[in-house]
Design a protein around this motif. Structure first.
Motif, PDB file in Angstrom:
ATOM      1  N   MET A 103       3.591   7.675 -19.030  1.00  0.00           N
ATOM      2  CA  MET A 103       2.550   8.457 -18.394  1.00  0.00           C
ATOM      3  C   MET A 103       1.371   8.559 -19.365  1.00  0.00           C
ATOM      4  O   MET A 103       1.535   8.998 -20.489  1.00  0.00           O
ATOM      5  N   PRO A 104       0.165   8.144 -18.924  1.00  0.00           N
ATOM      6  CA  PRO A 104      -1.008   8.252 -19.795  1.00  0.00           C
ATOM      7  C   PRO A 104      -1.280   9.696 -20.210  1.00  0.00           C
ATOM      8  O   PRO A 104      -0.868  10.641 -19.540  1.00  0.00           O
ATOM      9  N   SER A 105      -2.009   9.850 -21.313  1.00  0.00           N
ATOM     10  CA  SER A 105      -2.210  11.178 -21.886  1.00  0.00           C
ATOM     11  C   SER A 105      -2.946  12.118 -20.934  1.00  0.00           C
ATOM     12  O   SER A 105      -2.646  13.313 -20.904  1.00  0.00           O
ATOM     13  N   ASN A 106      -3.909  11.616 -20.160  1.00  0.00           N
ATOM     14  CA  ASN A 106      -4.608  12.476 -19.200  1.00  0.00           C
ATOM     15  C   ASN A 106      -3.638  13.027 -18.163  1.00  0.00           C
ATOM     16  O   ASN A 106      -3.709  14.196 -17.802  1.00  0.00           O
ATOM     17  N   ASP A 107      -2.756  12.169 -17.666  1.00  0.00           N
ATOM     18  CA  ASP A 107      -1.794  12.593 -16.653  1.00  0.00           C
ATOM     19  C   ASP A 107      -0.837  13.632 -17.217  1.00  0.00           C
ATOM     20  O   ASP A 107      -0.539  14.628 -16.566  1.00  0.00           O
ATOM     21  N   ALA A 108      -0.353  13.390 -18.420  1.00  0.00           N
ATOM     22  CA  ALA A 108       0.567  14.344 -19.046  1.00  0.00           C
ATOM     23  C   ALA A 108      -0.133  15.662 -19.327  1.00  0.00           C
ATOM     24  O   ALA A 108       0.444  16.739 -19.136  1.00  0.00           O
TER      25      ALA A 108
ATOM     26  N   VAL B 188       3.115  13.305 -10.050  1.00  0.00           N
ATOM     27  CA  VAL B 188       3.479  11.983 -10.569  1.00  0.00           C
ATOM     28  C   VAL B 188       3.243  10.910  -9.500  1.00  0.00           C
ATOM     29  O   VAL B 188       2.678   9.853  -9.780  1.00  0.00           O
ATOM     30  N   VAL B 189       3.643  11.188  -8.269  1.00  0.00           N
ATOM     31  CA  VAL B 189       3.432  10.236  -7.167  1.00  0.00           C
ATOM     32  C   VAL B 189       1.937  10.013  -6.954  1.00  0.00           C
ATOM     33  O   VAL B 189       1.484   8.881  -6.768  1.00  0.00           O
ATOM     34  N   LEU B 190       1.167  11.083  -6.998  1.00  0.00           N
ATOM     35  CA  LEU B 190      -0.274  10.976  -6.788  1.00  0.00           C
ATOM     36  C   LEU B 190      -0.932  10.138  -7.890  1.00  0.00           C
ATOM     37  O   LEU B 190      -1.795   9.308  -7.612  1.00  0.00           O
TER      38      LEU B 190
ATOM     39  N   HIS C 134      -8.218   3.189  -3.797  1.00  0.00           N
ATOM     40  CA  HIS C 134      -8.937   3.447  -2.557  1.00  0.00           C
ATOM     41  C   HIS C 134      -8.183   4.417  -1.640  1.00  0.00           C
ATOM     42  O   HIS C 134      -8.760   4.978  -0.720  1.00  0.00           O
ATOM     43  N   LEU C 135      -6.905   4.643  -1.893  1.00  0.00           N
ATOM     44  CA  LEU C 135      -6.120   5.581  -1.090  1.00  0.00           C
ATOM     45  C   LEU C 135      -5.935   6.938  -1.754  1.00  0.00           C
ATOM     46  O   LEU C 135      -5.235   7.798  -1.221  1.00  0.00           O
TER      47      LEU C 135
ATOM     48  N   GLY D 295      -3.825  12.192  -1.607  1.00  0.00           N
ATOM     49  CA  GLY D 295      -3.819  13.552  -2.133  1.00  0.00           C
ATOM     50  C   GLY D 295      -3.748  14.586  -1.022  1.00  0.00           C
ATOM     51  O   GLY D 295      -2.967  15.537  -1.081  1.00  0.00           O
ATOM     52  N   LEU D 296      -4.556  14.412   0.010  1.00  0.00           N
ATOM     53  CA  LEU D 296      -4.530  15.344   1.140  1.00  0.00           C
ATOM     54  C   LEU D 296      -3.185  15.309   1.864  1.00  0.00           C
ATOM     55  O   LEU D 296      -2.624  16.360   2.199  1.00  0.00           O
ATOM     56  N   LEU D 297      -2.668  14.121   2.093  1.00  0.00           N
ATOM     57  CA  LEU D 297      -1.368  13.991   2.754  1.00  0.00           C
ATOM     58  C   LEU D 297      -0.257  14.592   1.897  1.00  0.00           C
ATOM     59  O   LEU D 297       0.619  15.304   2.408  1.00  0.00           O
ATOM     60  N   LEU D 298      -0.311  14.345   0.613  1.00  0.00           N
ATOM     61  CA  LEU D 298       0.722  14.846  -0.292  1.00  0.00           C
ATOM     62  C   LEU D 298       0.738  16.370  -0.335  1.00  0.00           C
ATOM     63  O   LEU D 298       1.788  16.990  -0.207  1.00  0.00           O
ATOM     64  N   TYR D 299      -0.426  16.992  -0.499  1.00  0.00           N
ATOM     65  CA  TYR D 299      -0.465  18.454  -0.575  1.00  0.00           C
ATOM     66  C   TYR D 299      -0.074  19.097   0.748  1.00  0.00           C
ATOM     67  O   TYR D 299       0.611  20.108   0.761  1.00  0.00           O
ATOM     68  N   THR D 300      -0.502  18.508   1.840  1.00  0.00           N
ATOM     69  CA  THR D 300      -0.102  19.037   3.150  1.00  0.00           C
ATOM     70  C   THR D 300       1.404  18.943   3.314  1.00  0.00           C
ATOM     71  O   THR D 300       2.059  19.906   3.753  1.00  0.00           O
ATOM     72  N   THR D 301       1.979  17.824   2.948  1.00  0.00           N
ATOM     73  CA  THR D 301       3.428  17.635   3.043  1.00  0.00           C
ATOM     74  C   THR D 301       4.166  18.603   2.130  1.00  0.00           C
ATOM     75  O   THR D 301       5.176  19.199   2.532  1.00  0.00           O
TER      76      THR D 301
END
Length: 138
Positions: A1-6, A55-57, A66-67, A72-78
């Motif tokens: 995992m890159p440092s920004n993500d962590a 992590v998935v996002l 491009h997705l 992000g919207l689908l993930l948070y809604t779910t």
């Protein structure tokens, strides 16, 4: 995992975990051991759901930029729908205090989302591709 993500993951997980600890202490005083257990389980559920989602996002953003926004919207809604479904499923439980569980899920989710938004705003993430690194020669 890159440092920004962590860094973003930690910036969201630590305040949410602190919220869970505070909720467990308050629930323990108000509702006893079952209240504290409900708060701990609620916080663990939020940390797991939101951590996996982040992590998935990030992997989606790296593979399919491009997705990113739609994902992000689908993930948070779910995630929010699944958390609501989990609250509905545990409504009649006697293993732990349901109110402590539900309020902790709500509080930890709000804190996670706010902390994650703050972490993204503070992160120095390049959003423009450097033409020198794209391989195009002009």
């Amino acid at each position: 995992m890159p440092s920004n993500d962590a860094r973003i993951l930690l910036s969201a997980a630590i305040p949410a975990a602190a919220t869970g600890a505070i909720a467990a202490a308050i629930s323990g005083v108000v509702a006893g051991g079952k209240g504290a257990l409900g708060a701990v389980i609620g916080c663990a559920v939020v940390l797991a759901f939101m951590g996996i989602g982040l992590v998935v996002l990030q992997r989606t953003a790296r593979s399919y930029p491009h997705l990113f926004q739609a994902m992000g919207l689908l993930l948070y809604t779910t995630q929010l729908l699944l958390l609501f479904l989990l609250i509905v499923l545990f409504k009649k439980t006697t293993f732990f205090d349901f109110k402590a569980f539900a309020f902790t899920v709500l509080a930890a989710t709000i804190v996670w989302i706010a902390a994650q938004a703050r972490a993204y705003m503070k992160a120095k993430i390049m959003y423009v591709d450097d033409p020198k690194n794209t391989g195009s020669s002009k």
